[in-house]
Design a protein around this motif. Sequence first.
Motif, PDB file in Angstrom:
ATOM      1  N   LEU A  68      -1.355   3.510   1.187  1.00 46.87           N
ATOM      2  CA  LEU A  68      -1.489   2.240   0.785  1.00 46.87           C
ATOM      3  C   LEU A  68      -1.213   1.886  -0.708  1.00 46.87           C
ATOM      4  CD1 LEU A  68      -3.691   2.060   3.648  1.00 46.87           C
ATOM      5  CD2 LEU A  68      -4.043  -0.105   2.399  1.00 46.87           C
ATOM      6  N   ARG A  69      -1.590   2.729  -1.399  1.00 45.91           N
ATOM      7  CA  ARG A  69      -1.513   2.613  -3.029  1.00 45.91           C
ATOM      8  C   ARG A  69       0.012   2.922  -3.286  1.00 45.91           C
ATOM      9  NH1 ARG A  69      -6.502   4.601  -3.928  1.00 45.91           N
ATOM     10  NH2 ARG A  69      -5.643   6.785  -3.385  1.00 45.91           N
ATOM     11  N   ASP A  70       0.530   3.869  -2.558  1.00 46.78           N
ATOM     12  CA  ASP A  70       2.132   3.915  -2.892  1.00 46.78           C
ATOM     13  C   ASP A  70       3.196   3.050  -2.690  1.00 46.78           C
ATOM     14  OD1 ASP A  70       1.094   6.806  -3.658  1.00 46.78           O
ATOM     15  OD2 ASP A  70       1.693   7.387  -1.834  1.00 46.78           O
ATOM     16  N   ASN A  71       2.471   2.082  -1.512  1.00 47.45           N
ATOM     17  CA  ASN A  71       3.175   0.970  -1.153  1.00 47.45           C
ATOM     18  C   ASN A  71       2.596  -0.338  -1.819  1.00 47.45           C
ATOM     19  OD1 ASN A  71       5.351   1.932   0.930  1.00 47.45           O
ATOM     20  ND2 ASN A  71       3.476   3.148   1.300  1.00 47.45           N
ATOM     21  N   TYR A  72       1.925  -0.086  -2.662  1.00 49.51           N
ATOM     22  CA  TYR A  72       1.161  -1.334  -3.563  1.00 49.51           C
ATOM     23  C   TYR A  72       2.302  -2.415  -3.801  1.00 49.51           C
ATOM     24  CZ  TYR A  72      -1.220  -3.895  -7.158  1.00 49.51           C
ATOM     25  OH  TYR A  72      -1.751  -4.787  -8.148  1.00 49.51           O
ATOM     26  N   PRO A  73       1.961  -3.742  -3.940  1.00 49.00           N
ATOM     27  CA  PRO A  73       1.106  -4.245  -3.142  1.00 49.00           C
ATOM     28  C   PRO A  73       1.232  -4.765  -1.628  1.00 49.00           C
ATOM     29  CG  PRO A  73       2.080  -6.106  -4.122  1.00 49.00           C
ATOM     30  CD  PRO A  73       2.808  -4.797  -4.452  1.00 49.00           C
ATOM     31  N   PHE A  74       2.641  -4.934  -1.244  1.00 50.23           N
ATOM     32  CA  PHE A  74       2.747  -5.358   0.059  1.00 50.23           C
ATOM     33  C   PHE A  74       3.345  -4.712   1.072  1.00 50.23           C
ATOM     34  CE2 PHE A  74       2.303  -9.901  -2.346  1.00 50.23           C
ATOM     35  CZ  PHE A  74       0.915  -9.852  -2.199  1.00 50.23           C
ATOM     36  N   GLY A  75       3.814  -3.558   0.551  1.00 58.21           N
ATOM     37  CA  GLY A  75       4.887  -2.471   1.115  1.00 58.21           C
ATOM     38  C   GLY A  75       4.467  -2.352   2.938  1.00 58.21           C
ATOM     39  N   LEU A  76       3.242  -2.333   3.220  1.00 54.31           N
ATOM     40  CA  LEU A  76       2.956  -1.897   4.607  1.00 54.31           C
ATOM     41  C   LEU A  76       2.624  -3.121   5.455  1.00 54.31           C
ATOM     42  CD1 LEU A  76       0.336   1.289   4.207  1.00 54.31           C
ATOM     43  CD2 LEU A  76       3.051   1.068   4.488  1.00 54.31           C
ATOM     44  N   PHE A  77       2.931  -4.216   4.802  1.00 54.80           N
ATOM     45  CA  PHE A  77       2.712  -5.624   5.491  1.00 54.80           C
ATOM     46  C   PHE A  77       3.866  -5.605   6.611  1.00 54.80           C
ATOM     47  CE2 PHE A  77       0.323  -8.486   2.403  1.00 54.80           C
ATOM     48  CZ  PHE A  77      -0.566  -7.598   2.320  1.00 54.80           C
ATOM     49  N   LYS A  96      -5.615   1.152  -9.503  1.00 54.45           N
ATOM     50  CA  LYS A  96      -4.695   0.423  -8.564  1.00 54.45           C
ATOM     51  C   LYS A  96      -5.454  -0.131  -7.387  1.00 54.45           C
ATOM     52  CE  LYS A  96       0.101   0.765  -8.709  1.00 54.45           C
ATOM     53  NZ  LYS A  96       1.520   1.148  -8.324  1.00 54.45           N
ATOM     54  N   ALA A  97      -5.367  -1.238  -7.023  1.00 52.43           N
ATOM     55  CA  ALA A  97      -6.287  -1.660  -5.827  1.00 52.43           C
ATOM     56  C   ALA A  97      -5.403  -1.282  -4.599  1.00 52.43           C
ATOM     57  CB  ALA A  97      -6.393  -3.165  -6.126  1.00 52.43           C
ATOM     58  N   THR A  98      -6.059  -1.262  -3.560  1.00 50.75           N
ATOM     59  CA  THR A  98      -5.411  -1.385  -2.135  1.00 50.75           C
ATOM     60  C   THR A  98      -5.627  -2.736  -1.512  1.00 50.75           C
ATOM     61  OG1 THR A  98      -7.449  -0.498  -1.245  1.00 50.75           O
ATOM     62  CG2 THR A  98      -5.701   1.105  -1.633  1.00 50.75           C
ATOM     63  N   VAL A  99      -4.388  -3.043  -1.299  1.00 50.11           N
ATOM     64  CA  VAL A  99      -4.378  -4.698  -0.769  1.00 50.11           C
ATOM     65  C   VAL A  99      -4.093  -4.585   0.619  1.00 50.11           C
ATOM     66  CG1 VAL A  99      -2.960  -6.824  -1.345  1.00 50.11           C
ATOM     67  CG2 VAL A  99      -3.489  -5.073  -3.250  1.00 50.11           C
TER      68      VAL A  99
END
Lengths: 433, 141
Positions: A68-77, A96-99
């Motif tokens: 999730l962090r590596d794909n911050y912020p919306f990479g896994l949407f 770094k937040a997990t979004v």
Amino acid sequence: MIWNETKECMSRDEMTALQSKRLVKQVDNVYHSVEFYRKKMQAVGLEPGDIKGIEDLYKLPFTTKDDLRDNYPFGLFAVPKSQIVRVHASSGTTGKATVVGYTRKDIETWSESVARCITMAGLGHEDVIQIAYGYGLFTGGLGAHYGAEHVGATVVPQSTGNTKKLVTMMQDFGVTGIMCTPSYLLHIAEVIEEMGVKDQIKLRAAICGAEPWTEKMRLQIEERLGIKAHDIYGLSEIMGPGVACDCEFHKGLHVWEDYYLPEIVAQGTYEPLGDDEVGELVFTNLQKEGIPLIRYRTKDLTSISHKKCECGRTAARISRFRGRSDDMLIIRGVNVFPSQIETALLEMGGVTPHYLMIVDRVNNLDTLEVQVELDSDTFSDEIKEMEKLTKKIATAIQHAIGLAVKVKLVAPKTLERSEGKSKHVIDRRNLLD
Amino acid sequence: MVKQLTVFIENRVGTLEEVTKVLSENNINIFSLSLADTSEYGLLRMIVASPEEAKKLLRDAGFSAKVTDVVAVRLENKVGTLAKLFDTISASNVSIEYMYAMATSKVGAIIIKVSDADTTIDVLKKNDFMVLDQESMYELN
């Protein structure tokens, strides 16, 4: 009381069929909508057609918080941002937040999940429910709020802070249910006693979560306030509060399996484990649209049981948590990683990055003391300057983790040196009573 | 100006003993000391023979130690001496951070940490106080 009997009491065969159907659809969805999952599946030679039902779940790769962090912020949407109606975020190790993002339908799924929990606690549309979780990026406040509205209760969006005011409103509004962290509820109980208004409180039930607590503490809350207390579980990555909750028999927390497919895997090998075996809890989002996660490793250690419960529900139950498989601590509902303290000390300068966190529970509230080794060159011969330094460290740490801490300076090289982070933490809360 | 040795003391049984042992084993005499205590820790301030060497020895032994400049003034054992001293210092707008006394069989002295050591030494000298340096400090004994 049961909110959704069809889903909560479904036979195992029907549930398996429903889960399989949803899993197949979800895997197909993420393969085509999320590059991360497509790459990950292709790397192990998987295509959507290989997943025919939940019996194939083990073939799928895991997802972790780092992903999730590596794909911050919306990479896994999995949907275009135009379909995301809300985001939430939680703190991470590196600051770094997990979004996470929710579609309109996700908010409905979430509300439905929380509604099942609220009903399980014996609350409904006749009740006045105070939400005393923090509102904001944290999923607690809004998650509980929407669920309480979903059952048709009168919702008081109290948030946290002014406890006396909360108690006054509890009295004046005839509040019958409350949702908050267990430690905060015990603090509320103290304030009620101090104000001498216990006989004017109509509170019947509490749904508490967002931090680990013990059965002993649950019974203490019940006795002290003369109410029923329930344990609610959730995590923002999967949805938020309401993924699971315990019924009146308190023999584990019922998971809403039609939405969140649970698995227990062995620590280290990650092989799937059977009922009643302790391992890491893993969830797959069967219905989520915004950020559907496949085999998300929660790092929470527990066991699962698929036996039908005395309450009539067939929804699988996870036992009280046995701890975590990583070094994350939950203090007053806030996720804290020891490395955040280290980073704060390094950024601040003037002190060594050698520290020891001592977590305790005093008068039912979590406390955090951080011992920091003094640097021979920066300490002062004046108490005034030493106090300034202590305050500066406390402020830096508070900025990093969002919690007030007590800082204690110690002599150089007195704290144990170790590569492992476990040596940085002493948790005296004794959560397994 | 006099060099003072300051050591960070954890609130733990035996710490003071460990510090003084390092000094005695290395034949470093302590002329005067004061311990500032808080609920969490203490600061041990000392006037010792060879402060720089003492600092090094203590650091090697794992302590936080540092050397700072303080003002030492020889005082007559007479009513009103201290009052006059403070009056002189405050008149020059210098604030006193902390202080402690030193006494031998013959004379007394006071060790003061001030916000401005140079100004303090100037005004004290002008007002006929006997300001001590490291050497004259040791000679008091």
